[in-house]
Design an enzyme around this catalytic site. Sequence first.
Site, PDB file in Angstrom:
ATOM      1  N   ASN A 274      88.602  51.605 105.524  1.00  0.00           N
ATOM      2  CA  ASN A 274      89.514  52.064 104.477  1.00  0.00           C
ATOM      3  C   ASN A 274      90.077  53.412 104.926  1.00  0.00           C
ATOM      4  O   ASN A 274      89.373  54.408 104.918  1.00  0.00           O
ATOM      5  CB  ASN A 274      88.726  52.200 103.159  1.00  0.00           C
ATOM      6  CG  ASN A 274      89.550  52.829 102.050  1.00  0.00           C
ATOM      7  OD1 ASN A 274      90.766  53.026 102.195  1.00  0.00           O
ATOM      8  ND2 ASN A 274      88.908  53.143 100.940  1.00  0.00           N
ATOM      9  N   TRP A 275      91.335  53.382 105.344  1.00  0.00           N
ATOM     10  CA  TRP A 275      91.951  54.620 105.857  1.00  0.00           C
ATOM     11  C   TRP A 275      92.289  55.602 104.738  1.00  0.00           C
ATOM     12  O   TRP A 275      92.672  56.739 105.021  1.00  0.00           O
ATOM     13  CB  TRP A 275      93.237  54.290 106.628  1.00  0.00           C
ATOM     14  CG  TRP A 275      93.034  53.506 107.891  1.00  0.00           C
ATOM     15  CD1 TRP A 275      91.857  52.998 108.373  1.00  0.00           C
ATOM     16  CD2 TRP A 275      94.040  53.155 108.847  1.00  0.00           C
ATOM     17  NE1 TRP A 275      92.070  52.345 109.562  1.00  0.00           N
ATOM     18  CE2 TRP A 275      93.407  52.430 109.879  1.00  0.00           C
ATOM     19  CE3 TRP A 275      95.418  53.370 108.927  1.00  0.00           C
ATOM     20  CZ2 TRP A 275      94.105  51.917 110.978  1.00  0.00           C
ATOM     21  CZ3 TRP A 275      96.110  52.868 110.022  1.00  0.00           C
ATOM     22  CH2 TRP A 275      95.452  52.144 111.047  1.00  0.00           C
ATOM     23  N   LYS A 276      92.215  55.151 103.505  1.00  0.00           N
ATOM     24  CA  LYS A 276      92.622  55.988 102.361  1.00  0.00           C
ATOM     25  C   LYS A 276      94.053  56.512 102.614  1.00  0.00           C
ATOM     26  O   LYS A 276      94.835  55.811 103.253  1.00  0.00           O
ATOM     27  CB  LYS A 276      91.591  57.087 102.111  1.00  0.00           C
ATOM     28  CG  LYS A 276      90.172  56.487 101.989  1.00  0.00           C
ATOM     29  CD  LYS A 276      89.137  57.398 101.418  1.00  0.00           C
ATOM     30  CE  LYS A 276      87.819  56.637 101.314  1.00  0.00           C
ATOM     31  NZ  LYS A 276      86.747  57.413 100.713  1.00  0.00           N
TER      32      LYS A 276
ATOM     33  N   HIS B 234      88.304  50.533  93.990  1.00  0.00           N
ATOM     34  CA  HIS B 234      87.636  51.610  94.731  1.00  0.00           C
ATOM     35  C   HIS B 234      87.321  52.754  93.757  1.00  0.00           C
ATOM     36  O   HIS B 234      88.088  52.997  92.813  1.00  0.00           O
ATOM     37  CB  HIS B 234      88.539  52.110  95.870  1.00  0.00           C
ATOM     38  CG  HIS B 234      87.807  53.040  96.788  1.00  0.00           C
ATOM     39  ND1 HIS B 234      87.646  54.369  96.490  1.00  0.00           N
ATOM     40  CD2 HIS B 234      87.157  52.824  97.957  1.00  0.00           C
ATOM     41  CE1 HIS B 234      86.925  54.935  97.463  1.00  0.00           C
ATOM     42  NE2 HIS B 234      86.625  54.022  98.365  1.00  0.00           N
TER      43      HIS B 234
ATOM     44  N   GLU C 250      87.716  55.794  93.935  1.00  0.00           N
ATOM     45  CA  GLU C 250      88.808  56.773  93.795  1.00  0.00           C
ATOM     46  C   GLU C 250      89.887  56.241  92.856  1.00  0.00           C
ATOM     47  O   GLU C 250      90.516  57.012  92.118  1.00  0.00           O
ATOM     48  CB  GLU C 250      89.365  57.128  95.187  1.00  0.00           C
ATOM     49  CG  GLU C 250      88.371  58.003  95.952  1.00  0.00           C
ATOM     50  CD  GLU C 250      88.373  57.834  97.454  1.00  0.00           C
ATOM     51  OE1 GLU C 250      89.360  57.342  98.020  1.00  0.00           O
ATOM     52  OE2 GLU C 250      87.346  58.192  98.081  1.00  0.00           O
TER      53      GLU C 250
ATOM     54  N   GLU D 163      79.379  50.900  96.804  1.00  0.00           N
ATOM     55  CA  GLU D 163      79.664  52.240  97.314  1.00  0.00           C
ATOM     56  C   GLU D 163      79.159  53.272  96.310  1.00  0.00           C
ATOM     57  O   GLU D 163      79.876  53.596  95.340  1.00  0.00           O
ATOM     58  CB  GLU D 163      81.179  52.427  97.504  1.00  0.00           C
ATOM     59  CG  GLU D 163      81.783  51.476  98.508  1.00  0.00           C
ATOM     60  CD  GLU D 163      83.046  52.054  99.134  1.00  0.00           C
ATOM     61  OE1 GLU D 163      83.072  52.170 100.362  1.00  0.00           O
ATOM     62  OE2 GLU D 163      83.990  52.406  98.402  1.00  0.00           O
TER      63      GLU D 163
ATOM     64  N   GLY E 226      82.253  60.123 101.424  1.00  0.00           N
ATOM     65  CA  GLY E 226      82.886  61.313 101.987  1.00  0.00           C
ATOM     66  C   GLY E 226      82.037  62.562 101.913  1.00  0.00           C
ATOM     67  O   GLY E 226      82.530  63.669 102.127  1.00  0.00           O
TER      68      GLY E 226
ATOM     69  N   SER F  83      79.639  57.030 103.700  1.00  0.00           N
ATOM     70  CA  SER F  83      79.197  57.760 104.895  1.00  0.00           C
ATOM     71  C   SER F  83      78.495  56.864 105.913  1.00  0.00           C
ATOM     72  O   SER F  83      77.536  57.286 106.557  1.00  0.00           O
ATOM     73  CB  SER F  83      78.321  58.954 104.510  1.00  0.00           C
ATOM     74  OG  SER F  83      79.053  59.839 103.676  1.00  0.00           O
TER      75      SER F  83
ATOM     76  N   GLY G 231      84.980  54.659 105.474  1.00  0.00           N
ATOM     77  CA  GLY G 231      86.092  55.572 105.241  1.00  0.00           C
ATOM     78  C   GLY G 231      86.346  56.419 106.480  1.00  0.00           C
ATOM     79  O   GLY G 231      86.983  55.990 107.445  1.00  0.00           O
ATOM     80  N   GLY G 232      85.806  57.627 106.480  1.00  0.00           N
ATOM     81  CA  GLY G 232      86.066  58.598 107.540  1.00  0.00           C
ATOM     82  C   GLY G 232      85.916  58.041 108.956  1.00  0.00           C
ATOM     83  O   GLY G 232      86.797  58.262 109.812  1.00  0.00           O
TER      84      GLY G 232
END
Length: 258
Positions: free
Chosen positions: A9-11, A99, A101, A171, A177, A216, A237-238
């Site tokens: 997930n590149w966000k 998600h 977010e 998640e 993150g 993470s 993510g990251g």
Amino acid sequence: MRTPVIAGNWKMNGSSEMARDLCGQLTDKLIQAGETARNIDIVVCPPAILLHPVSDAIAGSPIQSGSQDIDQNTSGAYTGQTAASMVVDAGAKYTLVGHSERRTIFGETDEMVAAKTTTALEHNLTPIICIGETQQEREADQTEDVVKRQVLAIVENCGISALHHAILAYEPVWAIGTGLTASPEQAQQVHQFIRQQLAANDSAIAEGCRILYGGSMKPENASDLLAQDDIDGGLIGGASLNSTDFFAICAAAIQQAA
Ligand code: 13P
């Protein structure tokens, strides 16, 4: 045996240049890894506007693409929104829904997440439905109540058969993150609980449903998390913004699947 899924997930990150570079590098590494790379499902979820360059970059590779969100409506006066048919048109096979977010920053409710799940399935997109508790909820010992409520919202609004075609992603919000990761045992406990909730409705669907861990996940912890019985992959993510790290996580899943 459930086919593992590694999804990135590149966000709100990236560019068309980054899409080309990262997907190109990842494709090269997967081709070098050989046929075993086909034993897992690999998905990248860029911002919707980058789905086209991603589609071009992944043509002929084992990678598939997904969007990060869709609107629950099929078309019409919804300025700024992206319809399921549009992400399909741009080559996507998957979409994230719900998600954390989206839930916390954009106010998405369990009902909206269920509506988006239905819309995704109607367009032959595989929804990756995200669930998970906040730090406060975990500290109040409400983790199971929260994930149960989130899962049952899907079952009640979409029907248990929706989970035959969907993927769940656990998640924990406190692990997203933050560099904090649920321990493999903590994650396994919740994944097993989620599967039990599905089994109470349909044991075959529970057995087949893939439940990903997100929060993470990185090359250093991926193998231990993926080794758990009820963890069927990762939503990253990251570490998905770097082809070396993302490939290392894919390689850990490929090894588990062997
Ligand atoms: P991080 O891997 O950066 O913690 O993000 C997880 C996530 O939110 C994936 O959807």
